[in-house]
Structure formats: C-alpha cells, structure tokens
Write a protein that holds these residues in place. Sequence first.
Motif, PDB file in Angstrom:
ATOM      1  N   THR A  16       0.840  -1.191   0.000  1.00 36.70           N
ATOM      2  CA  THR A  16       0.000   0.000   0.000  1.00 36.70           C
ATOM      3  C   THR A  16       0.873   1.239   0.000  1.00 36.70           C
ATOM      4  OG1 THR A  16      -0.146  -0.214   2.403  1.00 36.70           O
ATOM      5  CG2 THR A  16      -1.996  -1.058   1.121  1.00 36.70           C
ATOM      6  N   LYS A  17       0.353   2.314  -0.544  1.00 37.10           N
ATOM      7  CA  LYS A  17       1.116   3.556  -0.614  1.00 37.10           C
ATOM      8  C   LYS A  17       0.740   4.528   0.495  1.00 37.10           C
ATOM      9  CE  LYS A  17       1.742   3.258  -5.604  1.00 37.10           C
ATOM     10  NZ  LYS A  17       1.068   1.995  -5.843  1.00 37.10           N
ATOM     11  N   ILE A  18      -0.502   4.528   0.865  1.00 39.80           N
ATOM     12  CA  ILE A  18      -0.983   5.488   1.856  1.00 39.80           C
ATOM     13  C   ILE A  18      -1.164   4.753   3.181  1.00 39.80           C
ATOM     14  CG2 ILE A  18      -2.844   7.087   2.448  1.00 39.80           C
ATOM     15  CD1 ILE A  18      -3.517   7.078  -0.608  1.00 39.80           C
ATOM     16  N   THR A  19      -0.300   5.053   4.132  1.00 37.91           N
ATOM     17  CA  THR A  19      -0.405   4.373   5.427  1.00 37.91           C
ATOM     18  C   THR A  19       0.446   5.096   6.459  1.00 37.91           C
ATOM     19  OG1 THR A  19      -0.387   2.208   6.489  1.00 37.91           O
ATOM     20  CG2 THR A  19       1.477   2.724   5.096  1.00 37.91           C
ATOM     21  N   ASN A  20       0.156   4.863   7.712  1.00 37.48           N
ATOM     22  CA  ASN A  20       0.890   5.454   8.826  1.00 37.48           C
ATOM     23  C   ASN A  20       1.946   4.471   9.306  1.00 37.48           C
ATOM     24  OD1 ASN A  20       1.801   6.665  11.145  1.00 37.48           O
ATOM     25  ND2 ASN A  20      -0.105   6.405  12.285  1.00 37.48           N
ATOM     26  N   LEU A  21       3.184   4.676   8.915  1.00 40.25           N
ATOM     27  CA  LEU A  21       4.256   3.754   9.281  1.00 40.25           C
ATOM     28  C   LEU A  21       4.753   3.965  10.708  1.00 40.25           C
ATOM     29  CD1 LEU A  21       6.314   3.600   5.973  1.00 40.25           C
ATOM     30  CD2 LEU A  21       4.570   2.021   6.817  1.00 40.25           C
ATOM     31  N   ASP A  22       4.224   4.977  11.396  1.00 40.38           N
ATOM     32  CA  ASP A  22       4.565   5.203  12.805  1.00 40.38           C
ATOM     33  C   ASP A  22       3.665   4.399  13.738  1.00 40.38           C
ATOM     34  OD1 ASP A  22       6.577   7.045  12.173  1.00 40.38           O
ATOM     35  OD2 ASP A  22       5.133   8.686  12.082  1.00 40.38           O
ATOM     36  N   ARG A  23       2.677   3.731  13.180  1.00 40.39           N
ATOM     37  CA  ARG A  23       1.731   2.962  13.998  1.00 40.39           C
ATOM     38  C   ARG A  23       2.464   1.876  14.784  1.00 40.39           C
ATOM     39  NH1 ARG A  23      -4.047   0.573  12.839  1.00 40.39           N
ATOM     40  NH2 ARG A  23      -4.374  -0.284  14.909  1.00 40.39           N
ATOM     41  N   LYS A  24       2.100   1.730  16.041  1.00 37.10           N
ATOM     42  CA  LYS A  24       2.740   0.752  16.923  1.00 37.10           C
ATOM     43  C   LYS A  24       2.156  -0.644  16.717  1.00 37.10           C
ATOM     44  CE  LYS A  24       5.419   3.700  18.886  1.00 37.10           C
ATOM     45  NZ  LYS A  24       6.776   3.771  18.409  1.00 37.10           N
ATOM     46  N   VAL A  25       3.026  -1.634  16.807  1.00 38.23           N
ATOM     47  CA  VAL A  25       2.655  -3.040  16.715  1.00 38.23           C
ATOM     48  C   VAL A  25       2.779  -3.634  18.110  1.00 38.23           C
ATOM     49  CG1 VAL A  25       3.296  -5.280  15.750  1.00 38.23           C
ATOM     50  CG2 VAL A  25       3.510  -3.211  14.354  1.00 38.23           C
ATOM     51  N   LYS A  26       1.684  -4.217  18.606  1.00 32.94           N
ATOM     52  CA  LYS A  26       1.685  -4.780  19.957  1.00 32.94           C
ATOM     53  C   LYS A  26       1.696  -6.302  19.982  1.00 32.94           C
ATOM     54  CE  LYS A  26      -0.509  -0.804  22.087  1.00 32.94           C
ATOM     55  NZ  LYS A  26      -1.678  -0.323  22.814  1.00 32.94           N
ATOM     56  N   GLY A  27       1.565  -6.922  18.819  1.00 30.12           N
ATOM     57  CA  GLY A  27       1.543  -8.375  18.766  1.00 30.12           C
ATOM     58  C   GLY A  27       1.276  -8.842  17.359  1.00 30.12           C
ATOM     59  N   GLY A  28       1.092 -10.131  17.221  1.00 32.13           N
ATOM     60  CA  GLY A  28       0.818 -10.699  15.912  1.00 32.13           C
ATOM     61  C   GLY A  28      -0.197 -11.820  16.003  1.00 32.13           C
ATOM     62  N   TYR A  29      -0.813 -12.101  14.870  1.00 36.11           N
ATOM     63  CA  TYR A  29      -1.776 -13.190  14.799  1.00 36.11           C
ATOM     64  C   TYR A  29      -1.660 -13.822  13.416  1.00 36.11           C
ATOM     65  CZ  TYR A  29      -5.747 -16.013  15.954  1.00 36.11           C
ATOM     66  OH  TYR A  29      -6.540 -17.089  16.251  1.00 36.11           O
TER      67      TYR A  29
END
Length: 113
Positions: A16-29
């Motif tokens: 994707t081109k439009i996105t917030n790359l500063d968003r925090k990741v708290k886990g995975g699924y």
Amino acid sequence: MDLKTMQDLLALKLVTKITNLDRKVKGGYASDLLSWVMAHAKEDEVWITIQSHQNIVAVASLLNLAAIIVAENVTVGEDTIKKAEAENIAIYSSEKSIFELCGILYNLLLSET
C-alpha cells in the motif's frame, strides 16, 4: 515497535502507498480463516496470512489491526490495495513462510519487553 521498524527487520515489501508507518505493533496473529481472525485477533496486532482478497481489509479495519502481512509471495490484487489505502490499513508482502514470519516477529516483540 512501529510498522517502519517491523518492515525493515522482516525485509517486507510495502504494498500500500498510503499508510501510517509510525503505527505501533503490539503483537501478531496468524490464520487464514477470516472468522477465526475476527474472533481472536486483537487491536494493534499484525495479521499474517496467505489470503489476499478484499475481505482481509474489512477484517483488519473492523479489529483495528496495525497491518496485514501477506506471506509466501501471494499476489495482492489492485482492488484489495485500493480498499486498504482507503481504510488506512498497511499491507505488506513477503516471500517468507507464515511460520518464519511468526517466529521472527515473535522474537522481535519479545525482545522489546
């Protein structure tokens, strides 16, 4: 960890081109069954799957997931990409297997605690 750091450490391709790359990741699924993801994934997690149709964006948006990683070189169609950009959902692509991505992401997130 933020999405940009995750992207670099996992060697992911941002689809994707439009996105917030500063968003925090708290886990995975990880799952390919959308109803299962809806019942078990949590906000701010990264979803790892081989699904690539538009419904993955709807699930990610509903749950407020941080991003979607489409594994194993599965192609993500333009319609899915456009929908993700409209919903501000980051979609990444990787040649790695789901198993490998889960292991690496788990260890990266564990090292932050």
